[in-house]
Design a protein around this motif. Structure first.
Motif, PDB file in Angstrom:
ATOM      1  N   GLN A  98      35.292  73.512   5.540  1.00 34.53           N
ATOM      2  CA  GLN A  98      34.152  74.164   4.699  1.00 34.53           C
ATOM      3  C   GLN A  98      32.995  74.091   5.541  1.00 34.53           C
ATOM      4  OE1 GLN A  98      33.370  71.321   1.657  1.00 34.53           O
ATOM      5  NE2 GLN A  98      31.887  72.766   0.639  1.00 34.53           N
ATOM      6  N   THR A  99      31.939  74.843   5.069  1.00 34.55           N
ATOM      7  CA  THR A  99      30.641  74.972   5.714  1.00 34.55           C
ATOM      8  C   THR A  99      29.974  73.648   5.857  1.00 34.55           C
ATOM      9  OG1 THR A  99      28.772  76.026   5.917  1.00 34.55           O
ATOM     10  CG2 THR A  99      29.569  76.115   3.885  1.00 34.55           C
ATOM     11  N   GLY A 100      29.277  73.256   6.707  1.00 38.39           N
ATOM     12  CA  GLY A 100      28.588  72.032   6.675  1.00 38.39           C
ATOM     13  C   GLY A 100      29.595  70.527   6.832  1.00 38.39           C
ATOM     14  N   GLY A 102      31.047  69.268   9.427  1.00 39.06           N
ATOM     15  CA  GLY A 102      31.007  68.577  10.740  1.00 39.06           C
ATOM     16  C   GLY A 102      31.875  69.259  11.826  1.00 39.06           C
ATOM     17  N   LYS A 103      32.218  70.397  11.746  1.00 36.51           N
ATOM     18  CA  LYS A 103      32.903  71.103  12.855  1.00 36.51           C
ATOM     19  C   LYS A 103      32.178  71.394  14.191  1.00 36.51           C
ATOM     20  CE  LYS A 103      33.357  75.005  10.543  1.00 36.51           C
ATOM     21  NZ  LYS A 103      32.698  74.458   9.192  1.00 36.51           N
ATOM     22  N   THR A 104      30.921  71.867  13.858  1.00 34.43           N
ATOM     23  CA  THR A 104      29.978  71.927  15.311  1.00 34.43           C
ATOM     24  C   THR A 104      29.909  70.450  15.764  1.00 34.43           C
ATOM     25  OG1 THR A 104      29.164  74.125  14.414  1.00 34.43           O
ATOM     26  CG2 THR A 104      28.132  72.825  15.947  1.00 34.43           C
ATOM     27  N   PHE A 105      29.525  69.546  14.799  1.00 36.77           N
ATOM     28  CA  PHE A 105      29.293  67.988  15.323  1.00 36.77           C
ATOM     29  C   PHE A 105      30.451  67.656  15.983  1.00 36.77           C
ATOM     30  CE2 PHE A 105      28.995  63.820  14.790  1.00 36.77           C
ATOM     31  CZ  PHE A 105      27.781  63.394  15.285  1.00 36.77           C
ATOM     32  N   THR A 106      31.744  67.846  15.673  1.00 38.40           N
ATOM     33  CA  THR A 106      32.772  67.563  16.226  1.00 38.40           C
ATOM     34  C   THR A 106      32.965  68.063  17.658  1.00 38.40           C
ATOM     35  OG1 THR A 106      33.890  67.070  14.317  1.00 38.40           O
ATOM     36  CG2 THR A 106      35.393  67.094  16.058  1.00 38.40           C
ATOM     37  N   GLU A 215      21.851  74.242   9.963  1.00 35.60           N
ATOM     38  CA  GLU A 215      22.084  75.320  11.184  1.00 35.60           C
ATOM     39  C   GLU A 215      23.620  75.573  10.926  1.00 35.60           C
ATOM     40  OE1 GLU A 215      21.028  74.623  14.898  1.00 35.60           O
ATOM     41  OE2 GLU A 215      18.965  73.557  14.429  1.00 35.60           O
ATOM     42  N   SER A 216      23.865  76.642  10.091  1.00 34.33           N
ATOM     43  CA  SER A 216      25.319  77.128  10.026  1.00 34.33           C
ATOM     44  C   SER A 216      25.618  78.111  11.071  1.00 34.33           C
ATOM     45  CB  SER A 216      25.357  77.525   8.615  1.00 34.33           C
ATOM     46  OG  SER A 216      26.573  77.973   8.361  1.00 34.33           O
ATOM     47  N   SER A 217      26.861  77.849  11.562  1.00 37.17           N
ATOM     48  CA  SER A 217      27.315  78.972  12.598  1.00 37.17           C
ATOM     49  C   SER A 217      27.886  79.978  11.492  1.00 37.17           C
ATOM     50  CB  SER A 217      28.591  78.286  13.236  1.00 37.17           C
ATOM     51  OG  SER A 217      28.241  76.992  13.834  1.00 37.17           O
ATOM     52  N   ARG A 218      27.364  81.114  12.171  1.00 38.11           N
ATOM     53  CA  ARG A 218      27.637  82.439  11.325  1.00 38.11           C
ATOM     54  C   ARG A 218      28.774  83.189  12.116  1.00 38.11           C
ATOM     55  NH1 ARG A 218      26.885  80.863   6.842  1.00 38.11           N
ATOM     56  NH2 ARG A 218      26.906  83.188   6.106  1.00 38.11           N
TER      57      ARG A 218
HETATM   58  N1  LIG Z   1      30.521  62.641  11.759  1.00 36.06           N
HETATM   59  C1  LIG Z   1      29.247  62.854  11.659  1.00 36.06           C
HETATM   60  N2  LIG Z   1      28.169  62.047  11.875  1.00 36.06           N
HETATM   61  C2  LIG Z   1      27.010  62.406  11.788  1.00 36.06           C
HETATM   62  N3  LIG Z   1      26.506  63.495  11.256  1.00 36.06           N
HETATM   63  C3  LIG Z   1      27.330  64.641  11.260  1.00 36.06           C
HETATM   64  C4  LIG Z   1      28.665  64.300  11.349  1.00 36.06           C
HETATM   65  N4  LIG Z   1      29.426  65.431  10.949  1.00 36.06           N
HETATM   66  C5  LIG Z   1      28.575  66.227  10.710  1.00 36.06           C
HETATM   67  N5  LIG Z   1      27.176  66.018  10.590  1.00 36.06           N
HETATM   68  C6  LIG Z   1      26.045  66.320  10.566  1.00 36.06           C
HETATM   69  O1  LIG Z   1      26.027  67.109   9.152  1.00 36.06           O
HETATM   70  C7  LIG Z   1      25.294  68.472   9.355  1.00 36.06           C
HETATM   71  C8  LIG Z   1      26.507  69.690   9.332  1.00 36.06           C
HETATM   72  O2  LIG Z   1      27.429  69.493  10.199  1.00 36.06           O
HETATM   73  P1  LIG Z   1      27.808  70.834  11.080  1.00 36.06           P
HETATM   74  O3  LIG Z   1      26.661  71.679  11.428  1.00 36.06           O
HETATM   75  O4  LIG Z   1      28.676  70.182  12.260  1.00 36.06           O
HETATM   76  O5  LIG Z   1      28.856  71.296  10.265  1.00 36.06           O
HETATM   77  P2  LIG Z   1      29.699  72.745  10.460  1.00 36.06           P
HETATM   78  O6  LIG Z   1      31.162  72.434   9.753  1.00 36.06           O
HETATM   79  O7  LIG Z   1      29.737  73.352  11.701  1.00 36.06           O
HETATM   80  O8  LIG Z   1      29.072  73.906   9.417  1.00 36.06           O
HETATM   81  P3  LIG Z   1      29.072  75.368   9.478  1.00 36.06           P
HETATM   82  O9  LIG Z   1      30.284  75.995   9.373  1.00 36.06           O
HETATM   83  O10 LIG Z   1      28.000  75.738   8.474  1.00 36.06           O
HETATM   84  O11 LIG Z   1      28.412  75.906  10.858  1.00 36.06           O
HETATM   85  C9  LIG Z   1      24.689  68.472  10.659  1.00 36.06           C
HETATM   86  O12 LIG Z   1      23.561  68.114  10.557  1.00 36.06           O
HETATM   87  C10 LIG Z   1      25.521  67.193  11.343  1.00 36.06           C
HETATM   88  O13 LIG Z   1      24.920  66.840  12.410  1.00 36.06           O
END
Ligand SMILES: Nc1ncnc2c1ncn2[C@@H]1O[C@H](COP(=O)(O)OP(=O)(O)OP(=O)(O)O)[C@@H](O)[C@H]1O
Length: 373
Positions: A98-100, A102-106, A215-218
Motif C-alpha cells: 500500500q502507499t506509505g 515502507g517500500k521506498t524505505f526498504t 513523498e509518494s512514488s508516483r
Molecule cells: N521501517 C521503517 N522505519 C522507519 N521509518 C519508516 C519505515 N518504513 C517506512 N518508514 C517511513 O514511512 C514513510 C513512508 O514510507 P515510504 O515512502 O517508504 O512508503 P512507500 O511504500 O514507498 O510509499 P509510496 O507507495 O507512496 O511511495 C517515510 O517517511 C518512511 O521514512
C-alpha cells in the motif's frame, strides 16, 4: 564466482519458489494518535496475524520483520542473492504494498541515507565480492535505470525532456531474459560511482506529496545491474542481472486525497498493479496462459515471475487499524506470490562455446574462418 551452490540459502534453488519477506512499518505520528493496531500478533520470525473486516487471519512467510527490525537485519537475509547475481543468475528483488507502507524505505532508505536500504547496500556488496575475487576473475558492471510513469517507460539516466522522446521497448532474449531496448546502459567501476549515478537518476523520478505519504512514488522504479564475470583460469564467462524494483503503492483515491493529475497517476498505478495481480493469479493457479503482455510492468517482470530468476518479494504493510483492509489485501496477494515456481539457471558459457558461436556467426555472414587445429 565461488560457485552456483552459493545460491539462495538453498530454498529458492531447491524448490524454485519465489521467497516472500513481510515487513511491518512502525506507527507514524498521525497513527499513534489514532491508536489501535490491525497486527494482532507476530509470535515468531515467520508468522503474522491480522484482524480486519474479514476476521482474524494468520499468514506465513519466509521471514516477517517487525516494526523494530533494522535495515541491517533486513539486508542480512537478502544479501546472499547479491552473491547469486555475481555468480551469473538473474535476480529480482521487489517491494510491493500500500502507499506509505515502507517500500521506498526498504529498497532505498531514508532521504539522508542515515538508514540505507537494499539498493545502496547491494551496490557496496557487489564491489566487495569483486574485490575479494579479483585475482581469479575479471568483472564488468553496467546498469540501466527506468521508471514506468502513466503507462510509459522513461529512462532515468537521461534528462526528462530527452527521455520523453525516446522509445524504449521491452524484449526477451533466447534464454527468456528480459532487456530494454533503447535504455541507456552505463558502465561503472566502483560502488561510489554507481551510487552517484543512481542518485542523479532519482532526481528525475516522479514523486509527489499525498495525504498518505509526504513523498509518494508516483511511478514504478527499476534499476538493473548487469554483471559480467570471466574466470581467468578457464575463460568461462557468466552474465548475471540484478533487478531492484520499487513498485508504486496501491491506493484508494478517497484515502490519499488525489485530484486531477494524481488521480490519473493513481489510475495508471492501479491498472498496472492489477495486471500484475492477474499474472500472479494465473501463475499461482498454474493456468496454461499467463497474461504477461497485458501491461508493460508485467512484461518487464516476466523473467522474475515464473521465469528464469531468483526472486524475492518484500510485502510492506502498515500496522494501523485504519489500514487493515489494505494490509490484509497485500498479505493475500503476497501469499499467492509465494506459490509461484521459478526456474533459475546460471547464465554462463565456456570459452569454447563462446568461440563456436562466433564461428557460426562468421560462417553465416559468409566470412572465412581460421581454425586452430
Ligand atoms: N521501517 C521503517 N522505519 C522507519 N521509518 C519508516 C519505515 N518504513 C517506512 N518508514 C517511513 O514511512 C514513510 C513512508 O514510507 P515510504 O515512502 O517508504 O512508503 P512507500 O511504500 O514507498 O510509499 P509510496 O507507495 O507512496 O511511495 C517515510 O517517511 C518512511 O521514512
Amino acid at each position: 564466482p565461488s560457485g552456483d551452490h552459493l545460491g539462495f540459502g538453498g530454498v529458492c534453488q531447491d524448490l524454485g519458489k519465489i521467497r516472500v519477506f513481510c515487513r511491518i512499518r512502525p506507527f507514524n505520528k498521525s497513527e499513534v494518535a489514532r491508536g489501535s493496531q490491525c497486527v494482532v500478533s507476530h509470535p515468531d520470525e515467520y508468522t503474522i496475524t491480522v484482524e480486519s473486516s474479514r476476521g482474524l487471519k494468520e499468514f506465513q512467510f519466509d521471514r516477517v520483520f517487525s516494526s523494530t527490525s533494522s535495515q541491517e537485519n533486513v539486508f542480512e537475509d537478502t544479501s546472499r542473492l547479491i552473491q547469486s547475481a555475481v555468480d551469473g543468475y538473474n535476480v529480482c528483488i521487489f517491494a510491493y504494498g500500500q502507499t506509505g507502507s515502507g517500500k521506498t524505505f526498504t529498497m532505498i532508505g531514508d532521504k539522508q541515507q542515515e538508514a540505507p536500504g537494499v539498493v545502496p547496500r547491494a551496490f557496496k556488496q557487489i564491489f566487495q565480492i569483486m574485490e575479494e575475487n579479483k585475482g581469479r576473475f575479471s568483472f564488468k558492471v553496467s546498469a540501466y535505470m527506468l521508471e514506468m510513469y502513466n503507462e510509459r517507460l522513461l529512462d532515468l539516466f537521461v534528462a526528462p525532456s530527452e527521455s520523453l522522446s525516446k522509445k524504449l521497448e521491452v524484449r526477451k532474449d533466447k534464454n527468456g531474459l528480459v532487456y530494454v531496448q533503447g535504455a541507456e546502459t552505463r558502465e561503472v567501476t566502483s560502488a561510489e560511482e554507481l551510487f552517484l549515478m543512481f542518485q542523479q537518476g532519482c532526481t528525475n523520478r516522479h514523486i509527489a506529496s499525498t495525504r498518505m505519504n509526504a513523498e509518494s512514488s508516483r511511478s514504478h522504479f527499476i534499476i538493473a545491474i548487469i554483471l559480467e564475470s570471466t574466470n581467468l583460469t578457464n575463460g568461462t564467462v557468466s552474465y548475471g542481472k540484478l533487478s531492484l524494483v520499487d513498485l508504486a503503492g496501491s491506493e484508494r483515491a478517497a484515502k490519499t486525497g488525489a485530484t486531477d493529475e494524481q488521480l490519473k497517476e493513481a489510475n495508471s498505478i492501479n491498472k498496472s498493479l492489477s495486471a500484475l495481480g492477474d499474472v500472479i493469479s494465473a501463475l499461482s493457479n498454474e493456468q496454461p496462459f499467463v497474461p504477461y503482455r497485458n501491461n508493460k510492468l508485467t512484461m518487464l517482470m516476466q523473467d522474475s515471475l515464473g521465469g528464469n530468476a531468483k526472486t524475492l518479494m518484500f510485502v510492506n504493510i502498515s500496522p494501523a487499524e485504519w489500514n487493515a483492509e489494505e494490509t490484509v489485501a497485500s498479505l493475500i496477494y503476497a501469499t499467492r506470490v509465494k506459490a509461484i515456481t521459478n526456474s533459475a539457471q546460471k547464465n554462463s558459457q565456456s570459452k569454447e562455446i563462446a568461440r563456436l558461436k562466433e564461428i557460426i556467426i562468421q560462417l553465416k555472414a559468409g566470412e572465412s574462418v581460421e581454425l586452430d587445429v
